[in-house]
Write an enzyme that holds these catalytic residues in place. Structure first.
Site, PDB file in Angstrom:
ATOM      1  N   CYS A  72      46.336  43.341  47.787  1.00 39.49           N
ATOM      2  CA  CYS A  72      45.952  43.920  46.493  1.00 39.49           C
ATOM      3  C   CYS A  72      45.363  42.852  45.564  1.00 39.49           C
ATOM      4  CB  CYS A  72      47.192  44.546  45.853  1.00 39.49           C
ATOM      5  SG  CYS A  72      46.956  45.080  44.158  1.00 39.49           S
TER       6      CYS A  72
ATOM      7  N   HIS B  65      53.664  51.449  53.184  1.00 45.81           N
ATOM      8  CA  HIS B  65      52.737  50.546  53.899  1.00 45.81           C
ATOM      9  C   HIS B  65      53.236  49.898  55.185  1.00 45.81           C
ATOM     10  CE1 HIS B  65      50.414  51.190  50.397  1.00 45.81           C
ATOM     11  NE2 HIS B  65      50.965  50.279  49.639  1.00 45.81           N
TER      12      HIS B  65
ATOM     13  N   ASN C 135      40.990  49.122  51.217  1.00 43.49           N
ATOM     14  CA  ASN C 135      39.764  48.778  50.494  1.00 43.49           C
ATOM     15  C   ASN C 135      39.627  47.267  50.455  1.00 43.49           C
ATOM     16  OD1 ASN C 135      38.929  51.454  49.590  1.00 43.49           O
ATOM     17  ND2 ASN C 135      40.815  51.412  48.393  1.00 43.49           N
TER      18      ASN C 135
ATOM     19  N   SER D 177      54.930  53.330  47.517  1.00 46.49           N
ATOM     20  CA  SER D 177      54.028  52.552  48.371  1.00 46.49           C
ATOM     21  C   SER D 177      54.855  51.970  49.495  1.00 46.49           C
ATOM     22  CB  SER D 177      53.394  51.421  47.564  1.00 46.49           C
ATOM     23  OG  SER D 177      52.539  51.972  46.600  1.00 46.49           O
TER      24      SER D 177
ATOM     25  N   GLY E  98      49.354  46.871  38.083  1.00 47.99           N
ATOM     26  CA  GLY E  98      50.743  46.703  37.656  1.00 47.99           C
ATOM     27  C   GLY E  98      51.730  47.645  38.302  1.00 47.99           C
ATOM     28  N   GLU E  99      53.013  47.322  38.125  1.00 47.00           N
ATOM     29  CA  GLU E  99      54.095  48.130  38.695  1.00 47.00           C
ATOM     30  C   GLU E  99      54.737  48.932  37.545  1.00 47.00           C
ATOM     31  OE1 GLU E  99      55.668  49.184  41.553  1.00 47.00           O
ATOM     32  OE2 GLU E  99      56.984  50.110  40.080  1.00 47.00           O
TER      33      GLU E  99
ATOM     34  N   CYS F 165      51.505  41.701  46.307  1.00 42.76           N
ATOM     35  CA  CYS F 165      51.256  42.298  47.619  1.00 42.76           C
ATOM     36  C   CYS F 165      49.979  41.674  48.179  1.00 42.76           C
ATOM     37  CB  CYS F 165      51.104  43.814  47.516  1.00 42.76           C
ATOM     38  SG  CYS F 165      52.545  44.598  46.801  1.00 42.76           S
TER      39      CYS F 165
ATOM     40  N   GLU G 155      41.765  47.544  33.576  1.00 40.84           N
ATOM     41  CA  GLU G 155      40.816  48.538  34.046  1.00 40.84           C
ATOM     42  C   GLU G 155      41.483  49.887  34.225  1.00 40.84           C
ATOM     43  OE1 GLU G 155      37.571  45.753  36.294  1.00 40.84           O
ATOM     44  OE2 GLU G 155      39.106  46.653  37.534  1.00 40.84           O
TER      45      GLU G 155
ATOM     46  N   CYS H 151      41.478  51.750  44.963  1.00 43.59           N
ATOM     47  CA  CYS H 151      42.857  51.237  44.970  1.00 43.59           C
ATOM     48  C   CYS H 151      42.887  49.770  45.360  1.00 43.59           C
ATOM     49  CB  CYS H 151      43.711  51.931  46.030  1.00 43.59           C
ATOM     50  SG  CYS H 151      43.776  53.686  45.933  1.00 43.59           S
TER      51      CYS H 151
ATOM     52  N   CYS I   6      43.121  57.184  36.522  1.00 49.45           N
ATOM     53  CA  CYS I   6      44.060  56.234  37.119  1.00 49.45           C
ATOM     54  C   CYS I   6      44.285  55.126  36.098  1.00 49.45           C
ATOM     55  CB  CYS I   6      43.442  55.682  38.407  1.00 49.45           C
ATOM     56  SG  CYS I   6      44.425  54.393  39.183  1.00 49.45           S
TER      57      CYS I   6
ATOM     58  N   CYS J 281      49.982  41.780  37.824  1.00 46.97           N
ATOM     59  CA  CYS J 281      51.210  42.273  38.467  1.00 46.97           C
ATOM     60  C   CYS J 281      51.942  41.089  39.068  1.00 46.97           C
ATOM     61  CB  CYS J 281      50.864  43.286  39.550  1.00 46.97           C
ATOM     62  SG  CYS J 281      52.322  43.964  40.375  1.00 46.97           S
TER      63      CYS J 281
HETATM   64  N1  SAH Z   1      52.020  48.916  41.720  1.00 49.28           N
HETATM   65  C1  SAH Z   1      52.081  50.266  42.114  1.00 49.28           C
HETATM   66  C2  SAH Z   1      50.945  51.111  41.612  1.00 49.28           C
HETATM   67  C3  SAH Z   1      49.521  50.569  41.717  1.00 49.28           C
HETATM   68  S1  SAH Z   1      48.750  50.416  43.260  1.00 49.28           S
HETATM   69  C4  SAH Z   1      52.186  50.367  43.614  1.00 49.28           C
HETATM   70  O1  SAH Z   1      51.922  49.382  44.289  1.00 49.28           O
HETATM   71  O2  SAH Z   1      52.564  51.428  44.097  1.00 49.28           O
HETATM   72  C5  SAH Z   1      48.271  52.023  43.808  1.00 49.28           C
HETATM   73  C6  SAH Z   1      48.210  52.121  45.336  1.00 49.28           C
HETATM   74  O3  SAH Z   1      47.095  51.398  45.902  1.00 49.28           O
HETATM   75  C7  SAH Z   1      49.451  51.545  45.988  1.00 49.28           C
HETATM   76  O4  SAH Z   1      49.908  52.379  46.997  1.00 49.28           O
HETATM   77  C8  SAH Z   1      48.924  50.248  46.534  1.00 49.28           C
HETATM   78  O5  SAH Z   1      49.732  49.753  47.545  1.00 49.28           O
HETATM   79  C9  SAH Z   1      47.556  50.640  46.996  1.00 49.28           C
HETATM   80  N2  SAH Z   1      46.673  49.508  47.287  1.00 49.28           N
HETATM   81  C10 SAH Z   1      46.761  48.252  46.796  1.00 49.28           C
HETATM   82  N3  SAH Z   1      45.772  47.482  47.303  1.00 49.28           N
HETATM   83  C11 SAH Z   1      45.049  48.270  48.135  1.00 49.28           C
HETATM   84  C12 SAH Z   1      43.884  48.061  48.944  1.00 49.28           C
HETATM   85  N4  SAH Z   1      43.269  46.896  48.978  1.00 49.28           N
HETATM   86  N5  SAH Z   1      43.404  49.114  49.652  1.00 49.28           N
HETATM   87  C13 SAH Z   1      44.012  50.314  49.586  1.00 49.28           C
HETATM   88  N6  SAH Z   1      45.095  50.575  48.843  1.00 49.28           N
HETATM   89  C14 SAH Z   1      45.614  49.560  48.127  1.00 49.28           C
HETATM   90 FE1  SF4 Z   2      51.363  45.072  42.184  1.00 46.19          FE
HETATM   91 FE2  SF4 Z   2      51.038  47.520  43.274  1.00 46.19          FE
HETATM   92 FE3  SF4 Z   2      49.189  45.566  43.626  1.00 46.19          FE
HETATM   93 FE4  SF4 Z   2      51.567  45.365  44.807  1.00 46.19          FE
HETATM   94  S1  SF4 Z   2      50.009  46.946  45.189  1.00 46.19           S
HETATM   95  S2  SF4 Z   2      50.500  43.719  43.733  1.00 46.19           S
HETATM   96  S3  SF4 Z   2      52.900  46.261  43.261  1.00 46.19           S
HETATM   97  S4  SF4 Z   2      49.749  46.532  41.714  1.00 46.19           S
END
Ligand code: SAH
Ligand code: SF4
Length: 323
Positions: A106, A201, A275, A199, A144-145, A103, A79, A316, A92, A99
């Protein structure tokens, strides 16, 4: 889109042909080789037979957001999300299918890693929107990362930058990483003006490991060391993303701890309201305000991410939630 055989077809062509084709696809935005009248008929026919410019995408739209669900040539799906701001359009993009990092908050993490995307597959996500409206900014914040697919991400960035292709300045491109140190180090040596986002957190390793398993490999101290070296080399600001999750990382204690490690003139904290991905809850707006104000009072540069896309699962962390 499938450009796998492109190199093979133009192997015997003069060197400038590759550039010409790149321009046709990424700047002239052709959608069929029939439009490529600068090429010989024979070459056009070969390209038509062996490659495809069709993008297999399904769109979902809400007020300011458009999501594209793209089916790749091997059937896997990714996506990408277009966000329309008043003065600019941001896409984006995803860097991997799924991934590996898992996390807890996510949705993409739940999929596991299927595979890395090629540079063309990353660019396809920009193209799918650019074919109908101009794109000004790119963020690698989809699935993805990006630093675990470093070479393809960098190759894609070079083409995004290229004035014969997308012509999007590096300053308009951001990469978000969980803090893969090797990636931060490599990026500092690229001499590229792209923006780096980390990221974070959580303000300590114990809490961070609980929600981001990768923290066991990369400690906060080591990530910040790498970031400081990056800043020394590039003199660029670094953004720290902090997703606020109810009763997990949103207390004033955590704000205090975070303020201590974020005190740096080139650090910027970006607060994101969680989210929904079913696991946790988002904090109340009041809690978010309190957290934010505590940081501001502590002299930390703070911004809050404008939230949108939730109603079409495009926010996100929600990508590929419905599957
Ligand atoms: N993998 C990379 C890039 C993609 S995620 C990373 O983790 O940085 C983009 C951003 O959205 C990251 O900061 C991630 O931690 C955040 N994110 C992931 N799940 C989320 C959620 N449920 N609500 C808000 N932000 C979230
Ligand atoms: Fe992967 Fe980024 Fe989601 Fe963590 S937040 S699982 S690194 S996509």
């Amino acid at each position: 889109m499938n450009l796998k055989n492109l190199e093979k077809i133009i192997e015997k062509e003069p060197a400038f042909r590759k550039k010409q084709i790149q321009k046709l696809i990424y700047q002239d935005l052709i959608t069929s080789w029939d439009e490529a009248t600068v090429l010989s008929l024979k070459l056009r026919e070969d390209l038509k037979k062996e490659t495809s410019l069709d993008i297999n995408a399904q769109f979902f739209e809400s007020k300011d957001v458009k999501k594209a669900l793209i089916t790749l040539s091997d059937g896997l799906q990714i996506e990408a999300v277009l966000m329309r701001h008043e003065d600019r359009n941001t896409v984006c993009v995803s860097s991997q299918v799924g991934c590996a990092l898992g996390c807890k908050f996510c949705a993409t993490g739940k999929l596991g890693l299927k595979r890395n995307l090629t540079a063309e597959e990353i660019l396809e996500q920009v193209l799918v929107f650019e074919r109908s409206e101009p794109i000004n900014n790119i963020v690698f914040m989809g699935m993805g990362e990006p630093f675990l697919n470093y070479d393809n991400v960098l190759q894609a960035i070079k083409i995004l930058n290229n004035e014969n292709a997308f012509n999007i300045g590096a300053r308009h491109i951001s990469i978000s990483t969980v803090g893969i140190i090797e990636g931060i180090e490599k990026l500092s040596n690229e001499n590229l003006q792209v923006n780096l986002a980390i990221s974070i957190h959580a303000p300590n390793n114990i809490l961070r490991s609980r929600i981001m398993p990768i923290s066991k490999k990369y400690s906060l101290e080591n990530i910040l060391k790498a970031v400081d070296k990056y800043i020394e080399k590039t003199n660029r600001k670094v953004m720290f993303e902090y997703t606020l999750i109810n009763d997990v990382n949103d207390s004033i204690n955590e704000a205090r701890e975070l303020a201590k490690i974020m005190r740096h003139p080139l650090y910027l904290v970006n607060l994101i309201k969680y989210n929904n991905t079913k696991e946790f809850k988002a904090p109340s707006n009041e809690k978010i305000e309190n957290f934010k104000n505590y940081l501001i009072k502590g002299g930390i540069h703070v911004t809050e991410r404008f939230r949108f896309g939730g109603d079409i699962h495009a926010a996100c962390g929600q990508l590929c939630l419905k599957k």
